[in-house]
Scaffold this active site. Structure first.
Site: not given
Ligand code: SAM
Length: 309
Positions: A116-117, A119-121, A236
């Site tokens: 989630a981080a 948090g845009s989505k 992305c």
């Molecule tokens: C593309 S970013 C997500 C962006 C977010 N959805 C947004 O729209 O703001 C991918 C996220 O996956 C997290 N991540 C990395 N390994 C992961 C895991 N094993 N399980 C869940 N999330 C993971 C990363 O820390 C990162 O924050």
């Protein structure tokens, strides 16, 4: 401008020769800034008027009434406006808005946002759900959770809990969620346009490493989704190992899933590649969407809609 040679040779396997130059040019072209109006905090009309009065020019995205490309001649920063501080707008890439549109969240849904981080989505989901139902916003990295919390607070979302887990662990919650968003960690080739550093740290090893994790995460997403529910898988990035191959893996492993069609009015998207590097993928993969920067004029992205039977 530099682009990793291995990345380019991979793209040459995916695109006709004459499009490679277009792709390179698009990656070196300034990305259009974009915002989402957050209706949990403001009205579209009021926000538009206020930004126009401050000297911004807004162009509505034909495929999304809340999304606007934004520019101004005075070099004003959108992040310094009251609209931003008050959560009336969220500065978000146009591509990044697409997965939530495809998931089609409704009021009272129970949704898992597996990665989630920042948090845009998550905040976009809450807006579409009008702060009803519940979002489980999961992020394993503690240092990214503060940005997630901050964005959620600024956007006025109240229908959420934040969990800090490895996304792979959600397979223990079988058939639980109405909808699951897996916006997967990826090699970020789509971000090459705005992030020059990303071009230098990219490697094929990272692509392979991400692909392994993405296969495990998609399994977790499929298991945690209710029968009849929808899973959106997005990245992305453009490498098939992180995109089409993940969906092919899921289709081969689970016979209780199928792919759904995705369309965005007025956005030029391409269907997924069903062949890459001598591998043939499941023909269903034609239904997934690839957003090429040189065609869509927005950041590179990949979206697949999975329906659990
Ligand atoms: C593309 S970013 C997500 C962006 C977010 N959805 C947004 O729209 O703001 C991918 C996220 O996956 C997290 N991540 C990395 N390994 C992961 C895991 N094993 N399980 C869940 N999330 C993971 C990363 O820390 C990162 O924050």
């Amino acid at each position: 401008m530099f682009l990793p040679p291995t990345f380019l040779s991979k793209m040459e396997k995916l695109l006709p020769k004459d499009e490679i130059e277009d792709l390179k040019t698009a990656i070196d072209t300034h990305l259009r800034k974009s915002i989402r109006v957050n209706t949990l905090r403001g009205e579209i009309k009021e926000v538009k008027e206020s930004l126009i009065n401050q000297g911004f020019t807004l162009e509505n995205m034909p495929w999304y009434k809340y999304g606007f490309f934004i520019s101004n001649d005075k070099k004003l920063r959108i992040g310094n406006t009251f609209e931003h501080y008050l959560g009336k707008i969220y500065v978000q890439e146009a591509s990044s808005m697409l997965p939530v549109i495809a998931l089609d969240p409704k009021e009272d849904d129970f949704i898992l946002d597996l990665a989630a981080a920042p948090g845009s989505k998550t905040t976009q989901l809450a807006m579409h759900m009008n702060n009803t139902g519940l979002i489980v916003a999961n992020e394993p990295q503690i240092q990214r959770i503060s940005a997630l919390q901050e964005n959620i607070d600024r956007s006025g979302c109240i229908n959420y809990i934040i969990t800090r887990n490895d996304g792979r662990k959600f397979s223990q919650f079988k058939d639980m969620f109405d909808k699951v968003l897996l916006d997967a960690p990826c090699s970020g080739e789509g971000t090459f346009q705005k992030d020059i550093k990303a071009r230098y740290i990219w490697s094929q090893n990272k692509v392979i490493q991400d692909s392994r994790l993405q296969k495990q995460l998609i399994e977790s997403a499929i298991i945690a989704c209710k029968p009849g529910g929808t899973i959106i898988y997005s990245t992305c990035t453009l490498s098939p190992e992180e995109d089409e191959e993940i969906i092919d893996y899921a289709l081969n492993k689970y016979n209780n899933i199928k792919l759904g069609k995705i369309t965005f009015d007025g956005l030029q998207t391409s269907s997924g590649n069903i062949e890459y590097n001598g591998k043939e993928y499941n023909k269903e993969i034609k239904k997934v969407i690839k957003v090429w920067p040189h065609k869509a004029k927005i950041e590179g992205f990949f979206i697949a809609k999975i329906i659990k039977k």
